[in-house]
Design a protein around this motif. Structure first.
Motif, PDB file in Angstrom:
ATOM      1  N   SER A 105       0.848  -1.196   0.000  1.00 59.62           N
ATOM      2  CA  SER A 105       0.000   0.000   0.000  1.00 59.62           C
ATOM      3  C   SER A 105       0.881   1.242   0.000  1.00 59.62           C
ATOM      4  O   SER A 105       1.819   1.364   0.791  1.00 59.62           O
ATOM      5  CB  SER A 105      -0.902   0.013   1.233  1.00 59.62           C
ATOM      6  N   GLY A 106       0.598   2.165  -0.914  1.00 62.57           N
ATOM      7  CA  GLY A 106       1.357   3.404  -0.979  1.00 62.57           C
ATOM      8  C   GLY A 106       2.653   3.314  -1.765  1.00 62.57           C
ATOM      9  O   GLY A 106       3.330   4.319  -1.973  1.00 62.57           O
ATOM     10  N   VAL A 107       3.000   2.115  -2.199  1.00 60.49           N
ATOM     11  CA  VAL A 107       4.236   1.946  -2.961  1.00 60.49           C
ATOM     12  C   VAL A 107       3.952   2.190  -4.446  1.00 60.49           C
ATOM     13  O   VAL A 107       3.078   1.548  -5.023  1.00 60.49           O
ATOM     14  CB  VAL A 107       4.827   0.528  -2.768  1.00 60.49           C
ATOM     15  N   GLU A 108       4.675   3.117  -5.027  1.00 55.14           N
ATOM     16  CA  GLU A 108       4.504   3.413  -6.446  1.00 55.14           C
ATOM     17  C   GLU A 108       5.878   3.538  -7.096  1.00 55.14           C
ATOM     18  O   GLU A 108       6.373   4.636  -7.355  1.00 55.14           O
ATOM     19  CB  GLU A 108       3.682   4.695  -6.648  1.00 55.14           C
ATOM     20  N   ASP A 109       6.493   2.409  -7.311  1.00 56.85           N
ATOM     21  CA  ASP A 109       7.821   2.373  -7.913  1.00 56.85           C
ATOM     22  C   ASP A 109       7.791   1.332  -9.027  1.00 56.85           C
ATOM     23  O   ASP A 109       7.698   0.129  -8.760  1.00 56.85           O
ATOM     24  CB  ASP A 109       8.860   2.007  -6.858  1.00 56.85           C
ATOM     25  N   PHE A 110       7.847   1.794 -10.269  1.00 53.71           N
ATOM     26  CA  PHE A 110       7.647   0.908 -11.409  1.00 53.71           C
ATOM     27  C   PHE A 110       8.790   1.029 -12.424  1.00 53.71           C
ATOM     28  O   PHE A 110       9.368   2.100 -12.598  1.00 53.71           O
ATOM     29  CB  PHE A 110       6.322   1.233 -12.110  1.00 53.71           C
ATOM     30  N   VAL A 111       9.078  -0.073 -13.065  1.00 56.10           N
ATOM     31  CA  VAL A 111      10.050  -0.073 -14.154  1.00 56.10           C
ATOM     32  C   VAL A 111       9.395   0.495 -15.408  1.00 56.10           C
ATOM     33  O   VAL A 111       8.305   0.061 -15.788  1.00 56.10           O
ATOM     34  CB  VAL A 111      10.555  -1.506 -14.442  1.00 56.10           C
ATOM     35  N   ILE A 112      10.046   1.467 -16.022  1.00 54.76           N
ATOM     36  CA  ILE A 112       9.559   1.989 -17.304  1.00 54.76           C
ATOM     37  C   ILE A 112      10.206   1.153 -18.408  1.00 54.76           C
ATOM     38  O   ILE A 112      11.435   1.106 -18.504  1.00 54.76           O
ATOM     39  CB  ILE A 112       9.926   3.468 -17.483  1.00 54.76           C
ATOM     40  N   PRO A 113       9.419   0.457 -19.237  1.00 53.36           N
ATOM     41  CA  PRO A 113       9.993  -0.351 -20.315  1.00 53.36           C
ATOM     42  C   PRO A 113      10.931   0.475 -21.189  1.00 53.36           C
ATOM     43  O   PRO A 113      10.666   1.652 -21.454  1.00 53.36           O
ATOM     44  CB  PRO A 113       8.754  -0.821 -21.098  1.00 53.36           C
ATOM     45  N   TYR A 114      11.995  -0.138 -21.631  1.00 58.76           N
ATOM     46  CA  TYR A 114      13.030   0.581 -22.376  1.00 58.76           C
ATOM     47  C   TYR A 114      12.458   1.313 -23.591  1.00 58.76           C
ATOM     48  O   TYR A 114      12.813   2.463 -23.859  1.00 58.76           O
ATOM     49  CB  TYR A 114      14.120  -0.388 -22.824  1.00 58.76           C
ATOM     50  N   ASP A 115      11.567   0.645 -24.328  1.00 53.79           N
ATOM     51  CA  ASP A 115      11.050   1.244 -25.559  1.00 53.79           C
ATOM     52  C   ASP A 115      10.101   2.416 -25.306  1.00 53.79           C
ATOM     53  O   ASP A 115       9.741   3.135 -26.249  1.00 53.79           O
ATOM     54  CB  ASP A 115      10.354   0.184 -26.419  1.00 53.79           C
TER      55      ASP A 115
END
Length: 262
Positions: A105-115
């Motif tokens: 909950s409250g975690v918003e850390d995402f990998v942005i795809p390279y493309d």
């Protein structure tokens, strides 16, 4: 993808695995000379040259490369990477951050795809990921357990993963996963791991790299048609195939050079 980090947790195990490889290879030919533990220990401690290691890794006897375990931590890769890399199960063990036991909950850390990097679409992508995690958080607040709420979590959510494997299996995974037919994030993570392994022991990991670097592509009709030259290092491949991830590093190096000349 810029925040993905990898680290070998027990680099000393690489030298131990190498020593065991040489000992195991010698043992097959000197069994008749060993009649007690002291004889074996003499064989085990017998010195060898770097060329011996380089020659042994070329032999079609992978068992001698399976003595010793190398532990690597991957911080910040996505759960999609987790789903892909855990397809490798032979002589490999994993431990991941758990959606069942951890409350995100409250975690918003995402990998942005390279493309998507630098295309202007990052904001919309992150908005969708955030929306999924808001649904997750609402379910948790309503009393739904973390495990069930975890089904809302997007594949792009960052994760922490421990991977434990023998030298032979690390090379097997690298050969398969740095191939250009793979997801870019998976390629990048495995290239970073290969980069660290080869910096620790260039001879033991000299035969890594995708199949196209070691004889020819095995993808048949699915080939990418862009073979990687045999002489390229993992660092070279990262610079060529992932320039967006190298831009900041190059700028930092240039800034450091300028500071040192002031």
């Amino acid at each position: 993808m810029k925040k993905i980090e990898v680290k070998i947790l027990n680099p000393e195990s690489i030298d131990q695995a190498e020593k065991l490889m040489v000992c195991a290879a010698r043992l097959t030919q000197r069994g008749h000379q060993i009649s007690c533990l002291d004889d074996f220990m003499d064989l085990y401690e017998k010195p060898y040259q770097r060329s011996t290691v380089a020659n042994l890794v070329k032999l079609p006897h992978p068992t001698i490369q399976k003595f010793g375990i190398i532990n690597v931590v991957v911080v910040g890769a996505s759960r999609r990477f987790l789903a892909q890399i855990t397809r490798h199960q032979n002589e490999v063990k994993y431990m991941s951050a758990s959606l069942q036991y951890s409350d995100y909950s409250g975690v918003e850390d995402f990998v942005i795809p390279y493309d998507l990097m630098g295309t202007g679409q990052e904001k919309e992508y992150l908005k969708q990921c955030s929306s999924s995690m808001k649904n997750y958080e609402e379910l948790v607040k309503a009393g739904v357990d973390n495990d069930s709420a975890g089904y809302c979590a997007p594949q792009g959510m960052r994760n922490i993963l421990l991977i434990s494997a023998t030298p032979y299996q690390w090379k097997h995974m690298i050969r398969q996963r740095v191939c250009r037919r793979n997801t870019k994030e998976t390629r990048y993570v495995m290239l970073k791991i290969w980069e660290q392994l080869v910096s620790q022991n260039g001879e033991l990991f000299s035969d890594c790299g995708p199949f196209c670097m070691n004889g020819g592509c095995e993808e048949g009709k699915m080939t990418c048609g862009k073979c990687i030259p045999p002489k390229m290092s993992p660092t070279d491949i990262i610079r060529v195939d992932f320039p967006k991830l190298c831009e900041e590093t190059i700028l930092e190096e240039e800034e450091n050079d300028e500071d040192s000349t002031d």
